[in-house]
Design a protein around this motif. Structure first.
Motif, PDB file in Angstrom:
ATOM      1  N   GLY A  78       1.077  -6.912  -2.136  1.00 20.48           N
ATOM      2  CA  GLY A  78       2.243  -7.553  -2.743  1.00 20.48           C
ATOM      3  C   GLY A  78       2.169  -7.607  -4.261  1.00 20.48           C
ATOM      4  N   PRO A  79       3.363  -7.619  -4.902  1.00 24.18           N
ATOM      5  CA  PRO A  79       3.438  -7.538  -6.369  1.00 24.18           C
ATOM      6  C   PRO A  79       2.774  -8.701  -7.101  1.00 24.18           C
ATOM      7  CG  PRO A  79       5.647  -7.693  -5.374  1.00 24.18           C
ATOM      8  CD  PRO A  79       4.674  -7.597  -4.247  1.00 24.18           C
ATOM      9  N   GLU A  80       2.854  -9.909  -6.504  1.00 19.54           N
ATOM     10  CA  GLU A  80       2.284 -11.068  -7.203  1.00 19.54           C
ATOM     11  C   GLU A  80       0.764 -10.952  -7.312  1.00 19.54           C
ATOM     12  OE1 GLU A  80       2.450 -15.903  -6.917  1.00 19.54           O
ATOM     13  OE2 GLU A  80       3.225 -14.733  -5.237  1.00 19.54           O
ATOM     14  N   LYS A  81       0.140 -10.556  -6.219  1.00 17.54           N
ATOM     15  CA  LYS A  81      -1.323 -10.391  -6.230  1.00 17.54           C
ATOM     16  C   LYS A  81      -1.709  -9.229  -7.156  1.00 17.54           C
ATOM     17  CE  LYS A  81      -2.517 -12.237  -1.649  1.00 17.54           C
ATOM     18  NZ  LYS A  81      -3.119 -11.945  -0.340  1.00 17.54           N
ATOM     19  N   VAL A  82      -0.929  -8.162  -7.110  1.00 17.72           N
ATOM     20  CA  VAL A  82      -1.253  -6.988  -7.926  1.00 17.72           C
ATOM     21  C   VAL A  82      -1.178  -7.346  -9.415  1.00 17.72           C
ATOM     22  CG1 VAL A  82      -0.382  -4.705  -8.593  1.00 17.72           C
ATOM     23  CG2 VAL A  82      -0.685  -5.274  -6.192  1.00 17.72           C
TER      24      VAL A  82
ATOM     25  N   PHE B  65      -8.780  -6.635 -14.179  1.00 14.05           N
ATOM     26  CA  PHE B  65      -9.002  -5.286 -13.631  1.00 14.05           C
ATOM     27  C   PHE B  65      -8.311  -4.268 -14.548  1.00 14.05           C
ATOM     28  CE2 PHE B  65     -10.576  -5.479  -9.110  1.00 14.05           C
ATOM     29  CZ  PHE B  65     -10.802  -6.844  -9.056  1.00 14.05           C
ATOM     30  N   ASP B  66      -8.823  -3.047 -14.563  1.00 11.32           N
ATOM     31  CA  ASP B  66      -8.225  -2.001 -15.400  1.00 11.32           C
ATOM     32  C   ASP B  66      -6.945  -1.453 -14.780  1.00 11.32           C
ATOM     33  OD1 ASP B  66     -10.387  -1.465 -17.572  1.00 11.32           O
ATOM     34  OD2 ASP B  66     -11.474  -1.692 -15.685  1.00 11.32           O
ATOM     35  N   ALA B  67      -6.874  -1.461 -13.469  1.00 15.00           N
ATOM     36  CA  ALA B  67      -5.664  -0.994 -12.782  1.00 15.00           C
ATOM     37  C   ALA B  67      -5.583  -1.685 -11.430  1.00 15.00           C
ATOM     38  CB  ALA B  67      -5.717   0.526 -12.595  1.00 15.00           C
ATOM     39  N   ALA B  68      -4.355  -1.776 -10.896  1.00 11.24           N
ATOM     40  CA  ALA B  68      -4.162  -2.464  -9.615  1.00 11.24           C
ATOM     41  C   ALA B  68      -3.097  -1.738  -8.811  1.00 11.24           C
ATOM     42  CB  ALA B  68      -3.748  -3.907  -9.872  1.00 11.24           C
ATOM     43  N   VAL B  69      -3.286  -1.721  -7.505  1.00 12.18           N
ATOM     44  CA  VAL B  69      -2.391  -0.967  -6.625  1.00 12.18           C
ATOM     45  C   VAL B  69      -2.039  -1.843  -5.414  1.00 12.18           C
ATOM     46  CG1 VAL B  69      -2.137   1.189  -5.346  1.00 12.18           C
ATOM     47  CG2 VAL B  69      -3.680   1.116  -7.298  1.00 12.18           C
ATOM     48  N   ASP B  70      -0.762  -1.730  -4.985  1.00 10.65           N
ATOM     49  CA  ASP B  70      -0.262  -2.531  -3.852  1.00 10.65           C
ATOM     50  C   ASP B  70      -0.351  -1.701  -2.561  1.00 10.65           C
ATOM     51  OD1 ASP B  70       1.137  -4.029  -2.031  1.00 10.65           O
ATOM     52  OD2 ASP B  70       2.938  -4.261  -3.275  1.00 10.65           O
ATOM     53  N   HIS B  71      -1.192  -2.139  -1.621  1.00 11.73           N
ATOM     54  CA  HIS B  71      -1.345  -1.331  -0.396  1.00 11.73           C
ATOM     55  C   HIS B  71      -0.166  -1.491   0.548  1.00 11.73           C
ATOM     56  CE1 HIS B  71      -2.522  -4.482   2.576  1.00 11.73           C
ATOM     57  NE2 HIS B  71      -3.078  -5.086   1.541  1.00 11.73           N
ATOM     58  N   ARG B  72       0.718  -2.447   0.254  1.00 14.05           N
ATOM     59  CA  ARG B  72       1.912  -2.599   1.098  1.00 14.05           C
ATOM     60  C   ARG B  72       3.088  -1.747   0.580  1.00 14.05           C
ATOM     61  NH1 ARG B  72       0.312  -6.486   4.451  1.00 14.05           N
ATOM     62  NH2 ARG B  72      -0.788  -8.301   3.625  1.00 14.05           N
ATOM     63  N   SER B  73       2.940  -1.176  -0.609  1.00 13.89           N
ATOM     64  CA  SER B  73       4.028  -0.388  -1.181  1.00 13.89           C
ATOM     65  C   SER B  73       4.137   0.966  -0.471  1.00 13.89           C
ATOM     66  CB  SER B  73       3.754  -0.175  -2.672  1.00 13.89           C
ATOM     67  OG  SER B  73       4.526   0.888  -3.146  1.00 13.89           O
ATOM     68  N   PRO B  74       5.378   1.471  -0.301  1.00 15.83           N
ATOM     69  CA  PRO B  74       5.533   2.805   0.317  1.00 15.83           C
ATOM     70  C   PRO B  74       4.922   3.913  -0.543  1.00 15.83           C
ATOM     71  CG  PRO B  74       7.676   1.886  -0.372  1.00 15.83           C
ATOM     72  CD  PRO B  74       6.663   0.798  -0.559  1.00 15.83           C
ATOM     73  N   THR B  75       4.696   3.638  -1.832  1.00 11.47           N
ATOM     74  CA  THR B  75       4.111   4.667  -2.711  1.00 11.47           C
ATOM     75  C   THR B  75       2.613   4.434  -2.913  1.00 11.47           C
ATOM     76  OG1 THR B  75       4.740   3.349  -4.652  1.00 11.47           O
ATOM     77  CG2 THR B  75       6.291   5.070  -3.943  1.00 11.47           C
ATOM     78  N   PHE B  76       1.975   3.685  -1.992  1.00  7.79           N
ATOM     79  CA  PHE B  76       0.546   3.346  -2.159  1.00  7.79           C
ATOM     80  C   PHE B  76      -0.320   4.580  -2.427  1.00  7.79           C
ATOM     81  CE2 PHE B  76      -3.624   2.745   0.132  1.00  7.79           C
ATOM     82  CZ  PHE B  76      -4.248   2.071  -0.905  1.00  7.79           C
TER      83      PHE B  76
END
Ligand code: NDP
Length: 338
Positions: free
Chosen positions: A179-183, A192-203
């Motif tokens: 989710g965007p809030e956690k990311v 963190f240097d970068a963050a990714v949302d595993h729930r996003s369709p573009t994960f």
């Protein structure tokens, strides 16, 4: 006579635990004997490993028996004592489980200095999850300057510490969260240097862009589809501390789709990967002292930040625990009991 409100394991869950798997009841405690104290629970830690203890499957620890109190670490206050070493009012770490009071032998207590940090932090960043991150990352992951370290469940107590310790060691930390809030919190709050949302369709694409130089350490917290994507980007000689596989904890059958084990084992071979599972207790004798000193300093000087998700009332523990297994918690999940 002290009465304890307890949450007991009433039934072994199939899949996600439901209300009827737990029983809330009151029990009169025995009088403390010589060397024992009566504790009042202030905070109860809720942790993913508890799902394993509800099951009878063979594991590294014995299951909770039916009709027994659910296990768990607590921060508690001594309210009566027959110990020379503990006075009324002392604050301790104990392993008394999901209940309001307990009678415990002094050998099973560890005193807490309330001046060091908020009491609940001793169940998170300064406690077992923080230690898990510290020992697993430094002993197995061994991040070097300039390397890329990836961790999922990255806003949780283990993952957030993994990413921040990796950065303190000069590595680049990439966090995966739901989710965007956690990311957002991963880069803005935890650095963190970068963050990714595993729930996003573009994960898959987002992950690829976040690790342009590949991955040298994947600290495995989750397994499942996240691990399937991450392991495509591993570099030669990458290290994988296997800490947890939360995506599987409620599973009742094997995952759907093709068997991915052959492809993964192919990478283990051709990339000379090191895949090493661990249970944190293994490292207590060798790493506990360094952890207490280093983590204590990092937290004091805000080089490591942490977030807590505090739920009020023991009766809300089952619902909060269900949420933990689905990512509803945001930070270390603790129940304020007293
Ligand atoms: P967290 O507080 O991070 O809670 C678990 C998180 O896992 C959720 O918030 C959620 O975060 C994420 N999650 C849940 N389901 C999935 C899924 N299907 N796919 C991807 N992510 C998921 O827990 P901890 O920091 O306490 O623990 C992290 C891991 O470390 C767990 O696997 C735990 O079992 C393990 N562990 C192992 C120890 C050992 O000795 N080996 C000791 C302590 C912990 P999000 O919403 O961001 O997806």
């Amino acid at each position: 006579m002290v009465t304890s409100t307890q949450i007991q394991l009433a039934r072994r869950p199939v899949g996600e635990p439901v209300d009827d798997d737990f029983l809330i009841t009151s029990v009169d405690l025995p009088e403390p004997q010589e060397g024992q104290v009566v504790l009042r629970t202030l905070y109860l830690s809720l942790d993913p490993y508890m799902r394993g203890r509800m099951s009878e499957a063979k594991s590294y620890a014995a299951p909770v028996g039916l009709g027994e109190v659910m296990v768990g670490e607590t921060v508690s206050e001594v309210v009566a004592t027959r110990s020379e070493h503990y006075a009324v009012g002392d604050i301790v770490r104990a392993y008394t489980g999901w209940q309001t009071h307990a009678v415990v032998d002094q050998r099973h207590l560890r005193r807490i200095d309330p001046a060091v940090a908020p009491l609940s932090a001793h169940l998170g960043v300064l406690g077992m999850p923080g230690f898990t991150a510290y020992a697993g990352l430094l002993e197995i992951g061994r991040p070097k300057e300039g390397e890329t370290v990836v961790v999922a469940a990255a806003t949780g107590p283990v993952g957030s510490a993994v990413g921040q310790i990796a950065r303190l060691k000069g590595a680049r930390a990439v966090g995966i969260a739901g989710g965007p809030e956690k990311v957002r919190a991963l880069t803005e709050e935890f650095g963190f240097d970068a963050a990714v949302d595993h729930r996003s369709p573009t994960f898959a694409e987002d992950l690829a862009s976040a690790v342009p130089d590949g991955i040298d350490v994947y600290f495995e917290n989750v397994g499942g589809p996240v691990a399937d994507q991450v392991t495509r980007h591993l570099n030669t000689y990458a290290r994988l501390p296997v800490c947890g596989l939360i995506a599987n904890y409620n599973a009742t059958s094997a995952p759907e789709g093709p068997d991915r084990l052959p492809a993964f084992m192919g990478r283990v071979l051709t990339l000379s990967l090191t895949v090493r599972g661990f249970i944190q207790t293994e490292f207590v004798p060798t790493h506990a002292e360094d952890f207490a000193r280093e983590m204590g300093e990092w937290v004091l000087h805000e080089k490591i930040r942490y977030r807590e998700d505090v739920v009020s009332g023991l009766e809300n523990a089952p619902e909060a625990f269900r949420g933990l297994l689905k990512g509803r918690n945001f930070g270390k999940l603790v129940v304020q009991v007293a």
